[in-house]
Design an enzyme around this catalytic site. Sequence first.
Site, PDB file in Angstrom:
ATOM      1  N   CYS A 171      48.438  35.863  36.205  1.00  0.00           N
ATOM      2  CA  CYS A 171      47.090  36.609  36.286  1.00  0.00           C
ATOM      3  C   CYS A 171      45.913  36.047  37.121  1.00  0.00           C
ATOM      4  O   CYS A 171      45.187  36.648  37.576  1.00  0.00           O
ATOM      5  CB  CYS A 171      46.510  36.469  34.828  1.00  0.00           C
ATOM      6  N   MET A 346      42.248  41.062  37.733  1.00  0.00           N
ATOM      7  CA  MET A 346      43.518  41.285  37.818  1.00  0.00           C
ATOM      8  C   MET A 346      44.038  42.212  39.006  1.00  0.00           C
ATOM      9  O   MET A 346      45.047  41.999  39.494  1.00  0.00           O
ATOM     10  CB  MET A 346      44.104  41.796  36.639  1.00  0.00           C
TER      11      MET A 346
END
Length: 804
Positions: A171, A346
Amino acid sequence: MEIDRRNFVKLSAMAAATAAAHGLKPGDARASNPPSPSPRADVSWDKAPCRFCGTGCHVQVGTKEGRVVAIAGDPEADVNRGLLCVKGYHVGLALYGKDRLTQPLLKKNGKQVPISWDEALDIVADRVEADPKGFAIYGSGQWTIPEGYAAQKFIKGGLANNHIDPNARLCMASAVTGFLATYGVDEPAGCYDDLDHCDVLINWGNNPAEMHPVLFSRVIDRRSRGEKIQIIDISTRRTRSTAHAQHYLEFKPHTDLAVANGILHLLIANGTWDREFVEQHCAFKADSDPPGLHGKTISFEEFKQAIAEYTPARVEEISGVPAKDIRMLGDLFGRRDIRITSLWCMGMNQHTRGTAMNTLVHGIHLLSGHFGQPGDAPTSLTGQPSACGTAREVGTLAHLLPGGRLVAKDPHRKEAEEIWNLPEGRINKKPGYHTVKMWEQWCKPAAEGGDISTIWVQVTNPGQTLPNRHKLFDPGVADEDKFLIVSDVYPTPTTRDADLVLPSAMWVEKNGMFGNSERRTQQWFKMVDPPGQARDDVWQTIAVARRLFDRGFEPMKDKDGGFLFRFPGKNGGEVPVWQWSRWRDINVDRVLFEEYRQFSTLKHKDLAPYDVYVKARGLRWPVVEQEDGTWRETRFRFSGFDDPYVAKGEEYDFYHSPTKDGRAQIWFRPYEAPPEAPDEDYPLWLCTGRVLEHWHTASMTMRVEPLRRAMPNAYVEMHRDDARALSIQDGEVVRIETRRGDIELPVWIDGRGSPPRGTVFVPFFDEGRLINDLTLDAHDPFSKQPDFKKCAARVKRIGASGHA
């Protein structure tokens, strides 16, 4: 439709009312340190950061008769100022799902059966002793700081194979490498205060209205007071954040690099770059051959020449963003009378060019001079509560040691060996396996070189989150010689395939510390007991280590022959905290944190003593002691007006510069085509992401009934024209296929998000519909972070042969 802060508060109040109906009472008492008396004498209040995302909202937790019975936003907290999102108001209910794991389980003859903790610890110790080089730990940004530190010390200071990595690799690893390549040190220079001062907010491929709603509300709140803040949404699909933006710039997947380069080109072509700032504080870089994180130094003229091809017309051709909008961005960054904050998450990080894109956005802010003053900042956000504090600062990534040190550097290993009292040479200089490589090696048969035999998963759910699960998870599960240990609080796709399941304590069932997205370290105390035999993750690690030490296992000894983990009592003796009955004789978090704190000064990430955090609602590092004995946090790094490590009289100082000259690096990174793109067989783009109601894989939030009812299952967003071309109706179940797998999902047309033609979107929270069976495992060459945001797909009607 504009939503002001009043409506945000109203929506939050509705969520709190729902919580009350299900046994949680939103309190109106303000708990400080010590907590203020509650208007209800039978409810006790204390502070804790929220268990969910990386925002780090502070909550007031009300307990009664051993249960969490009330949740309130903390009005004294700088982060959230009394607000919580819909998940935050329900965080207490996440403790009380009916299927909590409450006893260790061992797979026998294909079924998981209860066993004792003694047997479970012996099994883990047996796996370590049988193959210490092939034993790995896979953790997460949900580890508390002491939990991650203990696991780090167990692997790197004990087993010395360095095979430890967190799910944060999936992430925010590209954010890390972006910071390192630009400033020579990780994590944002600015903080949430920038949201209170910016004139322009640019969302780069993220959706803060749903993913970080409390932070986004700070900007909306300013609008409700009459302030003019321009929001620009740069994305591949319309979201709820788009509704608040004056400008929506839709780019073709993977072409965000062209957009960023277009801005850099215009700053130079228009002569609006900040010449004084750049000449005094910046240098220029480009990719080297062979590629390396720090590339090669180039001149300004070389940079100017390289960036020249990214004219507005050329950028429009590559990205689809109109040339006029590229000029608009260039004009904004060229102005000196406004302040600009960039946010991303993200969308930029889960990208095979994630490091490159991160460095480009930093470079835009540096070249334009929109840096280092309140409101002028490039800021990455994180999705987990301690991805910064535990994954990045503690250094649980495979190549790191605590405090920003590298296992590959001799002085860094020596310092760690001194602090940990290890024999010289104990720490291995070779980095361990990053996430994708770790799981590849676990899935590969030993006869074919698969040298990871056991993985101990703590506080995460890789059976749902790993990309291309058919390659990176399923083969290891099927291999009888491989072993999977999982510590968790609820059954998940990972625990169901585990050979050994260890029940864990959660959130306020244990002491803890997190580090949020703005460098804020937060502390809380245990408030209620965990259910059944569930135990703290950090205890599990220490208990296994002690089990090995008692067997005479050399890696669990320090250089004097003592136990790797030392817990001195008041009279100088050792407290046997590895015995569960003695676990709370001392505050183990305090002991581990005070040891870890010694690592924090090398990279100027200074931490205060543990007891200082007890009295605070988090402090942003570097935290330095003042002459009067108080401790001062830092809001703006590298800026002379606030950062204590900037030399007196200097306006800026990038004191960890990769070029060792106090300069930040402005990179040229060319646009490159994606590793997989739509074609005749798979004509659509597939993107994955999150939803407001659920956090990551929903293993906690699906146990919260109001949240589950609000979003019970995953779906696929389609453009109305794409659906019409296939005669697909809203709500119809269709099959989505990629080169890696397929899945069946209901279609949502004109729903919460709106993808453009040729694109579909699927959230990944639904464990009954594992979209990551389909995603690509291609990853960034520097961060090793996979690209979950784009791959080629097709959609078929069930029972039909046609597809789109």
